[in-house]
Design a protein around this motif. Structure first.
Motif, PDB file in Angstrom:
ATOM      1  N   LYS A  32       0.859  -1.184   0.000  1.00  0.00           N
ATOM      2  CA  LYS A  32       0.000   0.000   0.000  1.00  0.00           C
ATOM      3  C   LYS A  32       0.895   1.234   0.000  1.00  0.00           C
ATOM      4  O   LYS A  32       1.834   1.329   0.778  1.00  0.00           O
ATOM      5  N   ILE A  33       0.569   2.153  -0.892  1.00  0.00           N
ATOM      6  CA  ILE A  33       1.361   3.368  -1.052  1.00  0.00           C
ATOM      7  C   ILE A  33       0.447   4.557  -0.842  1.00  0.00           C
ATOM      8  O   ILE A  33      -0.586   4.692  -1.494  1.00  0.00           O
ATOM      9  N   ASP A  34       0.844   5.429   0.081  1.00  0.00           N
ATOM     10  CA  ASP A  34       0.059   6.618   0.406  1.00  0.00           C
ATOM     11  C   ASP A  34       0.653   7.849  -0.270  1.00  0.00           C
ATOM     12  O   ASP A  34       1.869   8.036  -0.293  1.00  0.00           O
ATOM     13  N   SER A  35      -0.220   8.669  -0.817  1.00  0.00           N
ATOM     14  CA  SER A  35       0.135   9.971  -1.386  1.00  0.00           C
ATOM     15  C   SER A  35       1.252   9.894  -2.426  1.00  0.00           C
ATOM     16  O   SER A  35       2.259  10.599  -2.329  1.00  0.00           O
ATOM     17  N   ALA A  36       1.061   9.045  -3.414  1.00  0.00           N
ATOM     18  CA  ALA A  36       2.019   8.938  -4.512  1.00  0.00           C
ATOM     19  C   ALA A  36       1.708  10.034  -5.534  1.00  0.00           C
ATOM     20  O   ALA A  36       0.580  10.168  -5.987  1.00  0.00           O
ATOM     21  N   LYS A  37       2.720  10.813  -5.869  1.00  0.00           N
ATOM     22  CA  LYS A  37       2.533  11.985  -6.727  1.00  0.00           C
ATOM     23  C   LYS A  37       3.145  11.740  -8.104  1.00  0.00           C
ATOM     24  O   LYS A  37       4.267  11.275  -8.219  1.00  0.00           O
ATOM     25  N   ARG A  38       2.373  12.072  -9.134  1.00  0.00           N
ATOM     26  CA  ARG A  38       2.866  12.002 -10.507  1.00  0.00           C
ATOM     27  C   ARG A  38       3.458  13.351 -10.898  1.00  0.00           C
ATOM     28  O   ARG A  38       3.233  14.363 -10.243  1.00  0.00           O
ATOM     29  N   ALA A  39       4.177  13.377 -11.992  1.00  0.00           N
ATOM     30  CA  ALA A  39       4.822  14.610 -12.466  1.00  0.00           C
ATOM     31  C   ALA A  39       3.812  15.707 -12.761  1.00  0.00           C
ATOM     32  O   ALA A  39       4.118  16.894 -12.636  1.00  0.00           O
ATOM     33  N   ASN A  40       2.566  15.329 -13.114  1.00  0.00           N
ATOM     34  CA  ASN A  40       1.543  16.333 -13.419  1.00  0.00           C
ATOM     35  C   ASN A  40       0.917  16.928 -12.156  1.00  0.00           C
ATOM     36  O   ASN A  40       0.026  17.764 -12.247  1.00  0.00           O
ATOM     37  N   ASP A  92      -3.560   7.343  -3.897  1.00  0.00           N
ATOM     38  CA  ASP A  92      -3.293   6.230  -2.993  1.00  0.00           C
ATOM     39  C   ASP A  92      -3.434   4.993  -3.854  1.00  0.00           C
ATOM     40  O   ASP A  92      -4.394   4.873  -4.625  1.00  0.00           O
ATOM     41  N   LEU A  93      -2.487   4.077  -3.771  1.00  0.00           N
ATOM     42  CA  LEU A  93      -2.572   2.897  -4.595  1.00  0.00           C
ATOM     43  C   LEU A  93      -2.141   1.647  -3.853  1.00  0.00           C
ATOM     44  O   LEU A  93      -1.549   1.723  -2.780  1.00  0.00           O
TER      45      LEU A  93
END
Length: 92
Positions: A61-69, A74-75
């Motif tokens: 579980k991954i919290d607050s994953a940010k993309r370049a955009n 959350d994934l």
């Protein structure tokens, strides 16, 4: 020619199968316990930063994953294959 008993042949076959089945499982456990592998997978998926990576009930579980955009998610990734199980975009 050496006459090998049926019992010895069966015992050897069982031992070989046991070793073959044990090796992939131990390798999978090492990968499962290494968050660096998850971080590498996240970068491959286009994420540039994240707040927390944790192991829970067979999945990462991954919290607050940010993309370049700038979008934040959350994934959840499957433990063995790292396939995407859930992706939820955070509001904001």
């Amino acid at each position: 020619m050496i006459d090998v008993s049926r019992f010895v042949r069966l015992a050897s076959a069982v031992a070989a199968i046991s070793v073959a089945m044990a090796l992939p499982a131990s390798a999978r456990d090492e990968v499962r316990e290494d968050p660096a592998v998850v971080a590498e997978r996240l970068q491959h998926m286009g994420f540039v930063e994240w707040r927390k990576i944790r192991w829970s009930h067979g999945n990462w579980k991954i919290d607050s994953a940010k993309r370049a955009n700038g979008h934040i998610y959350d994934l959840e990734l499957e433990g063995g294959s790292f396939d995407l199980v859930r992706l939820r975009r955070e509001r904001g």
